[in-house]
Scaffold this motif. Structure first.
Motif, PDB file in Angstrom:
ATOM      1  N   GLY A  73       2.132   3.935   9.924  1.00  0.00           N
ATOM      2  CA  GLY A  73       1.251   2.764   9.949  1.00  0.00           C
ATOM      3  C   GLY A  73       0.919   2.368  11.378  1.00  0.00           C
ATOM      4  O   GLY A  73       1.720   2.596  12.296  1.00  0.00           O
ATOM      5  N   SER A  99       7.337   2.752   5.367  1.00  0.00           N
ATOM      6  CA  SER A  99       5.891   2.742   5.169  1.00  0.00           C
ATOM      7  C   SER A  99       5.382   1.340   5.475  1.00  0.00           C
ATOM      8  O   SER A  99       5.631   0.406   4.729  1.00  0.00           O
ATOM      9  CB  SER A  99       5.579   3.118   3.714  1.00  0.00           C
ATOM     10  OG  SER A  99       4.200   2.989   3.468  1.00  0.00           O
ATOM     11  N   ASN A 118       0.844  -1.197   0.000  1.00  0.00           N
ATOM     12  CA  ASN A 118       0.000   0.000   0.000  1.00  0.00           C
ATOM     13  C   ASN A 118       0.879   1.247   0.000  1.00  0.00           C
ATOM     14  O   ASN A 118       2.052   1.205   0.376  1.00  0.00           O
ATOM     15  CB  ASN A 118      -0.901   0.011   1.240  1.00  0.00           C
ATOM     16  CG  ASN A 118      -2.083  -0.923   1.073  1.00  0.00           C
ATOM     17  OD1 ASN A 118      -2.560  -1.130  -0.038  1.00  0.00           O
ATOM     18  ND2 ASN A 118      -2.537  -1.490   2.175  1.00  0.00           N
ATOM     19  N   LEU A 142       1.999   5.284   0.921  1.00  0.00           N
ATOM     20  CA  LEU A 142       2.173   6.099   2.125  1.00  0.00           C
ATOM     21  C   LEU A 142       1.048   7.130   2.228  1.00  0.00           C
ATOM     22  O   LEU A 142       0.630   7.506   3.320  1.00  0.00           O
ATOM     23  CB  LEU A 142       3.532   6.805   1.986  1.00  0.00           C
ATOM     24  CG  LEU A 142       4.189   7.482   3.151  1.00  0.00           C
ATOM     25  CD1 LEU A 142       4.383   6.536   4.315  1.00  0.00           C
ATOM     26  CD2 LEU A 142       5.554   8.027   2.697  1.00  0.00           C
ATOM     27  N   ALA A 163      -2.266   9.125   2.620  1.00  0.00           N
ATOM     28  CA  ALA A 163      -3.298   8.756   3.590  1.00  0.00           C
ATOM     29  C   ALA A 163      -4.611   8.342   2.950  1.00  0.00           C
ATOM     30  O   ALA A 163      -5.408   7.657   3.577  1.00  0.00           O
ATOM     31  CB  ALA A 163      -3.527   9.923   4.549  1.00  0.00           C
ATOM     32  N   THR A 172       2.180   0.078   5.729  1.00  0.00           N
ATOM     33  CA  THR A 172       0.755   0.328   5.537  1.00  0.00           C
ATOM     34  C   THR A 172       0.027  -0.857   4.875  1.00  0.00           C
ATOM     35  O   THR A 172      -1.084  -0.693   4.401  1.00  0.00           O
ATOM     36  CB  THR A 172       0.570   1.606   4.682  1.00  0.00           C
ATOM     37  OG1 THR A 172       1.389   1.498   3.507  1.00  0.00           O
ATOM     38  CG2 THR A 172       0.994   2.850   5.440  1.00  0.00           C
ATOM     39  N   ILE A 231       0.641   8.020  12.738  1.00  0.00           N
ATOM     40  CA  ILE A 231      -0.589   7.256  12.483  1.00  0.00           C
ATOM     41  C   ILE A 231      -1.726   8.219  12.128  1.00  0.00           C
ATOM     42  O   ILE A 231      -1.711   9.374  12.534  1.00  0.00           O
ATOM     43  CB  ILE A 231      -0.985   6.383  13.698  1.00  0.00           C
ATOM     44  CG1 ILE A 231      -1.178   7.235  14.959  1.00  0.00           C
ATOM     45  CG2 ILE A 231       0.035   5.294  13.937  1.00  0.00           C
ATOM     46  CD1 ILE A 231      -1.685   6.433  16.163  1.00  0.00           C
ATOM     47  N   ARG A 232      -2.689   7.706  11.373  1.00  0.00           N
ATOM     48  CA  ARG A 232      -3.808   8.562  10.966  1.00  0.00           C
ATOM     49  C   ARG A 232      -4.776   8.838  12.112  1.00  0.00           C
ATOM     50  O   ARG A 232      -5.322   9.923  12.213  1.00  0.00           O
ATOM     51  CB  ARG A 232      -4.608   7.876   9.850  1.00  0.00           C
ATOM     52  CG  ARG A 232      -4.155   8.223   8.470  1.00  0.00           C
ATOM     53  CD  ARG A 232      -5.038   7.605   7.431  1.00  0.00           C
ATOM     54  NE  ARG A 232      -5.134   6.149   7.588  1.00  0.00           N
ATOM     55  CZ  ARG A 232      -5.540   5.314   6.644  1.00  0.00           C
ATOM     56  NH1 ARG A 232      -5.903   5.791   5.473  1.00  0.00           N
ATOM     57  NH2 ARG A 232      -5.588   4.028   6.830  1.00  0.00           N
TER      58      ARG A 232
END
Ligand SMILES: Cc1cc2nc3c(=O)[nH]c(=O)nc-3n(C[C@H](O)[C@H](O)[C@H](O)COP(=O)(O)OP(=O)(O)OC[C@H]3O[C@@H](n4cnc5c(N)ncnc54)[C@H](O)[C@@H]3O)c2cc1C
Length: 464
Positions: free
Chosen positions: A216, A315, A175, A177, A179, A317, A240-241
């Motif tokens: 991640g 990354s 995946n 990077l 968002a 993710t 992190i998101r």
């Protein structure tokens, strides 16, 4: 649309070829990873002609890339039954069933000897770039199921097959990077590591004394963060998101999965102590190379920006399947996971860990395109719940169907303990450098993975 309505001389010749049927052609297996080679073992046992095409210059080229990771499922779950029978008939003695191999050992002690049994039926350096049906694009229907598959290699060579078992994995399509699932601006030009660099081994020089950003919230991120924390001179930022890391920390001592709790507790301790700087609400938007490092800029959905300048980016993710090689075939893909629609509810990571995925086989893997089956970790699309053991049952079932043995094909079974195949005690006992595997969730992600150093040559030298 029928061929006859607009046929030229050339297309008539082609039609005669097609009518000759695909019956005498081999089954082509794409990818010589654990599941592709297991498919080959089942085909060999059933006396079906086959050819394995492997992009790498050695078997299991993706496993080689994570050869330094010790897996969490012991040998007894990592060896396919047909492969075992063929190897034992050749005088092979299996490894200790209770031990956890590294990726490198998986190759040297099992996959490489297995591939050797198949001789030139395993072709290395043979990257498949496209698959279609001879004389048929995706739209043309009449007589389609009798037309051989056409396989185009990177070299331009074209091969034909009566069926395709696509075990090409997802490891080479991580995946992004960015968002929102799109690459961040500048990401493609930036030097971004994907999950599980060998931080304490072969890649140590790239991380020691450097500032690394790990992006991640999964366990591969946790693995890398904990390894980085062992490098005394490393500066570590974790992005992190979400607004907090509770999902990654798990429930500590109250966690239903104690090993996950323990890992989360260690990670939290590093964050609380300031050893790891945690950036929450970080939506990677842009990556800029500057004179003093790489600036990584987050822009959240409200437009608010924050940034960090680092030396390295990891990354972590996850992975996604690449179905582009099969874009001229008729695939029925789940819109969320990218698996078949029938498989999606059985592997949904919102409902399942890898230990609770039910046995499944040819019926769940069937696409509208007869004779094409994506198997192995690719069959799961973006779901991180895959296990080699489930992949082995998939190919046993698919090969039985290809051999016309529908009773065996539909008798799908999985011999896994209810708790999954992870053995946290074993993992902890073997622990030298603790981390968690990537690409897996639930009970298996919950298991600390001891990492050992395996040189690239160890993985490379063993392959046939
Ligand atoms: C770090 C890590 C640890 C894991 N630990 C475990 C574990 O403990 N237990 C467990 O059960 N599972 C584990 N897994 C999950 C899974 O079992 C492995 O990813 C396994 O390697 C999947 O096998 P596969 O054969 O489906 O795919 P892969 O191993 O990814 O093999 C795919 C093969 O296809 C080749 N290929 C790709 N594209 C092409 C092409 N176009 N043409 C020709 N060849 C191509 C690749 O070079 C590769 O050799 C782990 C995964 C990771 C990443």
């Amino acid at each position: 649309m029928s061929a006859s309505c607009c046929g030229t001389t050339a297309s008539l010749e082609l039609e005669q070829n097609v009518n000759a049927g695909a019956g005498g052609l081999p089954v082509v297996v794409i990818g010589a990873g654990p599941v592709g080679l297991a498919a080959a073992a089942h085909l060999a046992e059933r006396g079906q002609d086959f050819l394995v095409l492997e992009a790498g210059e050695q078997v299991a080229a993706s496993v080689v890339r994570w050869g330094h990771v010790r897996v969490f499922s012991p040998w007894k779950y990592n060896i396919d039954a047909a492969a075992r029978r063929l190897l034992e008939a050749d005088g092979w003695t299996g490894p200790d069933p209770g031990r956890l191999p590294t990726g490198g050992e998986l190759i040297s002690d099992y996959l490489a000897p297995l591939a050797k049994l198949f001789g030139d039926k395993v072709r290395l350096g043979a990257r498949v770039t496209a698959i279609s049906r001879l004389g048929y694009d995706r739209v043309r229907t009449n007589g389609r199921e009798d037309a051989p598959f056409l396989i185009r290699l990177e070299s331009g060579e074209e091969l034909r097959a009566r069926a395709i078992i696509d075990a090409s994995g997802t490891y080479t399509t991580p995946n992004v990077l960015g968002a929102s699932g799109l690459p961040a601006h500048g990401e493609e030009a930036a030097d971004v590591d994907h999950a599980l660099p060998d931080v304490l081994g072969a890649d140590r020089d790239r991380f020691e004394g450097k500032h690394t950003l790990v992006a991640g919230a999964g366990h591969s991120a946790a693995t890398t963060l904990l390894a980085l924390a062992e490098l005394p001179d490393a500066t570590i930022t974790w992005a992190i998101r979400s607004g907090g890391a509770s999902r990654t920390y798990g429930g500590g001592e109250a966690d239903a999965l104690p090993a996950r709790g323990a890992l989360g507790t260690r990670l939290r301790a590093h964050v609380d102590a300031g050893r790891i700087r945690l950036l929450t609400g970080f939506f990677t938007h842009r990556v800029n190379a500057t004179g003093h490092g790489v600036e990584v800029v987050s822009r959240d959905p409200s437009g608010r920006e924050q940034s960090v300048t680092v030396d390295q980016i990891v990354s972590a993710t996850g992975y996604r399947p690449d179905h582009s090689i099969a874009s001229e075939l008729r695939l029925d893909l789940d819109p969320i996971l990218g698996s078949t629609r029938a498989l999606a509810p059985l592997i949904d990571p919102n409902q399942h860990s890898c230990g609770t995925v039910p046995a499944h086989g040819v019926d769940e893997l069937t696409h509208p395109e007869p004779g094409y089956y994506a198997v192995g970790v690719k069959s799961y699309g973006r779901a991180p719940t895959f296990l080699m053991a489930t992949g082995y049952e998939q190919v046993r079932s698919v090969v039985a169907a290809l051999a016309g043995d529908w009773q065996d094909a539909r008798d799908v079974q999985l011999d896994l303990p209810e708790t999954g195949v992870c053995s946290s005690n074993l993992a902890q006992a073997q622990e030298q450098r603790v981390g968690l595997t990537t690409g897996l969730s639930g009970g298996l992600l919950a298991t600390p993975l001891p990492l050992v150093t395996v040189s690239a040559a160890d993985g490379a030298g063993c392959c046939g």
